[in-house]
Write a protein that holds these residues in place. Structure first.
Motif, PDB file in Angstrom:
ATOM      1  N   MET A 101     -22.829   8.400  19.556  1.00 52.07           N
ATOM      2  CA  MET A 101     -21.849   7.449  18.960  1.00 52.07           C
ATOM      3  C   MET A 101     -22.331   5.853  19.444  1.00 52.07           C
ATOM      4  N   VAL A 102     -22.789   5.749  20.508  1.00 49.82           N
ATOM      5  CA  VAL A 102     -23.422   4.330  20.969  1.00 49.82           C
ATOM      6  C   VAL A 102     -24.797   4.083  20.158  1.00 49.82           C
ATOM      7  N   ASP A 103     -25.269   5.169  19.770  1.00 53.71           N
ATOM      8  CA  ASP A 103     -26.481   4.608  18.874  1.00 53.71           C
ATOM      9  C   ASP A 103     -26.051   3.943  17.436  1.00 53.71           C
ATOM     10  N   VAL A 104     -24.802   4.903  16.931  1.00 57.93           N
ATOM     11  CA  VAL A 104     -24.303   4.156  15.923  1.00 57.93           C
ATOM     12  C   VAL A 104     -23.635   2.721  15.934  1.00 57.93           C
ATOM     13  N   ALA A 105     -23.069   2.607  16.984  1.00 57.12           N
ATOM     14  CA  ALA A 105     -22.607   1.313  17.397  1.00 57.12           C
ATOM     15  C   ALA A 105     -23.548   0.252  17.492  1.00 57.12           C
ATOM     16  N   THR A 106     -24.682   0.724  18.011  1.00 61.87           N
ATOM     17  CA  THR A 106     -25.496  -0.680  18.355  1.00 61.87           C
ATOM     18  C   THR A 106     -26.716  -0.426  17.299  1.00 61.87           C
ATOM     19  N   HIS A 107     -26.597   0.256  16.188  1.00 66.55           N
ATOM     20  CA  HIS A 107     -27.544  -0.002  15.317  1.00 66.55           C
ATOM     21  C   HIS A 107     -28.133  -1.313  14.932  1.00 66.55           C
ATOM     22  N   PRO A 108     -29.284  -1.665  14.974  1.00 66.56           N
ATOM     23  CA  PRO A 108     -30.027  -2.851  14.570  1.00 66.56           C
ATOM     24  C   PRO A 108     -29.331  -3.598  13.330  1.00 66.56           C
ATOM     25  N   GLU A 109     -29.101  -2.666  12.236  1.00 62.69           N
ATOM     26  CA  GLU A 109     -28.602  -3.121  11.044  1.00 62.69           C
ATOM     27  C   GLU A 109     -27.125  -3.431  10.902  1.00 62.69           C
ATOM     28  N   ALA A 110     -26.633  -3.051  12.021  1.00 61.05           N
ATOM     29  CA  ALA A 110     -25.178  -3.054  11.717  1.00 61.05           C
ATOM     30  C   ALA A 110     -24.617  -4.798  12.285  1.00 61.05           C
ATOM     31  N   HIS A 111     -23.967  -5.396  11.349  1.00 59.95           N
ATOM     32  CA  HIS A 111     -23.601  -6.731  11.740  1.00 59.95           C
ATOM     33  C   HIS A 111     -22.098  -6.611  12.203  1.00 59.95           C
ATOM     34  N   VAL A 112     -21.462  -5.761  11.866  1.00 57.92           N
ATOM     35  CA  VAL A 112     -19.988  -5.522  12.176  1.00 57.92           C
ATOM     36  C   VAL A 112     -19.758  -4.206  12.671  1.00 57.92           C
ATOM     37  N   VAL A 113     -18.959  -3.723  13.635  1.00 59.86           N
ATOM     38  CA  VAL A 113     -18.772  -2.387  14.018  1.00 59.86           C
ATOM     39  C   VAL A 113     -17.196  -2.179  13.803  1.00 59.86           C
ATOM     40  N   VAL A 114     -16.700  -1.201  13.209  1.00 63.43           N
ATOM     41  CA  VAL A 114     -15.442  -1.079  13.143  1.00 63.43           C
ATOM     42  C   VAL A 114     -15.149   0.283  14.033  1.00 63.43           C
ATOM     43  N   ALA A 115     -14.465  -0.188  15.225  1.00 65.28           N
ATOM     44  CA  ALA A 115     -13.975   0.514  16.254  1.00 65.28           C
ATOM     45  C   ALA A 115     -12.446   1.392  15.885  1.00 65.28           C
ATOM     46  N   SER A 116     -12.714   2.546  15.450  1.00 59.93           N
ATOM     47  CA  SER A 116     -11.469   3.003  14.737  1.00 59.93           C
ATOM     48  C   SER A 116     -11.402   4.530  15.361  1.00 59.93           C
ATOM     49  N   ALA A 117     -12.235   4.916  16.145  1.00 67.61           N
ATOM     50  CA  ALA A 117     -12.090   6.274  16.722  1.00 67.61           C
ATOM     51  C   ALA A 117     -10.519   6.282  17.598  1.00 67.61           C
ATOM     52  N   VAL A 118     -10.061   7.477  18.105  1.00 68.02           N
ATOM     53  CA  VAL A 118      -8.844   7.209  18.718  1.00 68.02           C
ATOM     54  C   VAL A 118      -9.204   7.542  20.104  1.00 68.02           C
TER      55      VAL A 118
END
Ligand SMILES: NC(=O)c1ccc[n+]([C@@H]2O[C@H](COP(=O)([O-])OP(=O)(O)OC[C@H]3O[C@@H](n4cnc5c(N)ncnc54)[C@H](OP(=O)(O)O)[C@@H]3O)[C@@H](O)[C@H]2O)c1
Length: 388
Positions: free
Chosen positions: A82-99
């Motif tokens: 999940m950290v790797d998805v959240a910090t992926h270099p191509e992601a400009h915006v992270v939607v934090a919508s896990a519960v």
């Protein structure tokens, strides 16, 4: 095009985020998706949005997903996934919508990596609000709320500073038990509590809405998002859920934000800010007979609200303890192992037993979370709280 990573993509908020992506296909590219165990829904999303990286809660779920989607998308698992998805270099915006607390570390790491956050996962701000806002400031990352109440406050404030605010007024639908007699609360079933009058949401937040803990968590969330202290944050019950929240300024002016009860509105606001995009969402019909009612919450029947204020005012690790105890209590209630009134009683017992501890690092938060869950498990196994 904005690169998006969505944590909790298979949930109620996450699927609405993807509806916004569908409505604006030229504006977004889905880079990363993170879910828990719903590999069936996630596999459909992977086929449709072709993200670069996907994460699920466990290695077994990752195996199932790999079999379902075939080669082409990297699949990882667990917190690091999940950290790797959240910090992926191509992601400009992270939607934090896990519960729940599971979103804390990935969201914090995303802020460290300088990502803008569209935040639905309020539990992360409850647990570690100060650390999160400090990190956002340090990394010049935006922390934009998706919660409809905070989206309303953000729009009413429109960049004004806390010293221009007399009070923030968070509205609450009152949940399914707004008019239910207190002496019948112990008999409330999960099925009754899951029947929310105005919003269709995930199970945990729906129970939090029935106990009013959700509003308590939102008070803490508002404190950190808008830098306004607890005594200047009020809650009003507003059963129609038309006014999503209000700001009273020091000159007595009150600004309110109104809208239909559709989560796509606040999600689109967070993803398009500071622009406003034409939405295919119907507006309000003011010609229809409409009553707007406001009332003070009944704090005796809904003690979770005061527990949240107490945690906020005490500070340190107590909000993280409140959050963890509540998560465990809600899970036990949904599992028929704790009564409805047992939720508040369990949280109160665990907060009372917690030695006051300062919060300096993420490890302090995680340790308080672990401590509270361990205690909650022991109490629930023993037949739960004496106060229920
Ligand atoms: N729903 C709303 O309208 C609304 C409004 C305002 C704020 N919020 C907030 O938004 C957050 C999400 O709410 P929701 O209603 O969308 O919840 P939900 O429908 O229950 O969805 C939760 C999401 O979190 C994922 N998840 C759960 N455990 C996980 C784990 N261990 N690792 C990775 N992902 C995990 C779930 O994945 P799986 O399903 O694949 O297991 C799912 O994608 C909550 O903090 C809530 O308070 C929700």
């Amino acid at each position: 095009m904005k690169g998006l990573s969505i944590l909790g993509c298979t949930g109620s908020v996450g699927t609405n985020v993807l509806r916004i992506v569908d409505a604006f296909p030229d504006r977004f590219r889905v880079v990363g998706l993170a879910a828990g165990h719903n590999t069936e829904r996630l596999a459909e999303q992977v086929v449709r949005y072709r993200p670069t990286l996907v994460s699920v809660a466990s290695a077994e779920a990752a195996q199932t997903l790999r079999r379902a989607i075939g080669p082409g998308t990297e699949v990882c698992s667990g917190q690091q996934g999940m950290v790797d998805v959240a910090t992926h270099p191509e992601a400009h915006v992270v939607v934090a919508s896990a519960v729940g607390a599971v979103g804390l570390v990935p969201t914090y790491r995303a802020l460290e990596a300088g990502k803008d956050i569209a935040l639905a996962n309020k539990e992360t701000l409850v647990m570690a609000g100060q650390l999160m806002v400090e990190k956002a400031r340090e990394r010049r990352a935006r922390l934009l709320p998706i919660d409809s109440e905070h989206c309303a406050l953000h729009q009413c404030l429109d960049g004004r500073t806390p010293d221009s605010v007399r009070r923030l007024v968070l509205t609450a639908s009152g949940g399914p038990f707004r008019n239910r007699a207190a002496d019948t609360f112990a008999a409330v079933t999960p099925e009754e509590a899951l029947n929310h009058p105005t919003w269709n949401m995930g199970r945990k937040i729906t129970i939090d809405s029935a106990t009013l803990m959700n509003k308590g968590l939102e008070v803490i969330e508002a404190r950190w998002l808008f830098d306004v202290a607890a005594p200047r944050i009020e809650v009003l019950v507003h059963p129609q859920s038309v006014v999503h929240s209000m700001v009273e300024f020091v000159d007595g002016t009150v600004l309110a934000q109104l809208g239909v009860t559709d989560m796509r509105l606040p999600i689109q606001y967070a993803l398009s800010y500071p622009e406003r995009w034409d939405a295919a969402i119907p507006g309000m019909d003011f010609a229809k007979a409409m009553r707007l009612e406001f009332d003070v919450p009944d704090r005796r029947r809904f003690p979770c609200l005061d527990l949240a204020y107490l945690a906020l005012e005490s500070g340190g690790t107590l909000p993280a303890v409140l959050n963890a105890a509540n998560e465990e209590a809600v899970a036990a209630f949904l599992d028929h192992r704790l009564s409805f009134t047992g939720i508040a009683a369990l949280v109160a017992d665990i907060m009372e037993a917690h030695p006051p501890t300062a919060l300096r690092t993420l490890d302090d938060v995680l340790e308080a979370d672990r401590w509270a869950r361990e205690r909650a498990h022991a109490l629930i196994d023993r037949g739960a709280s004496a106060r229920a």
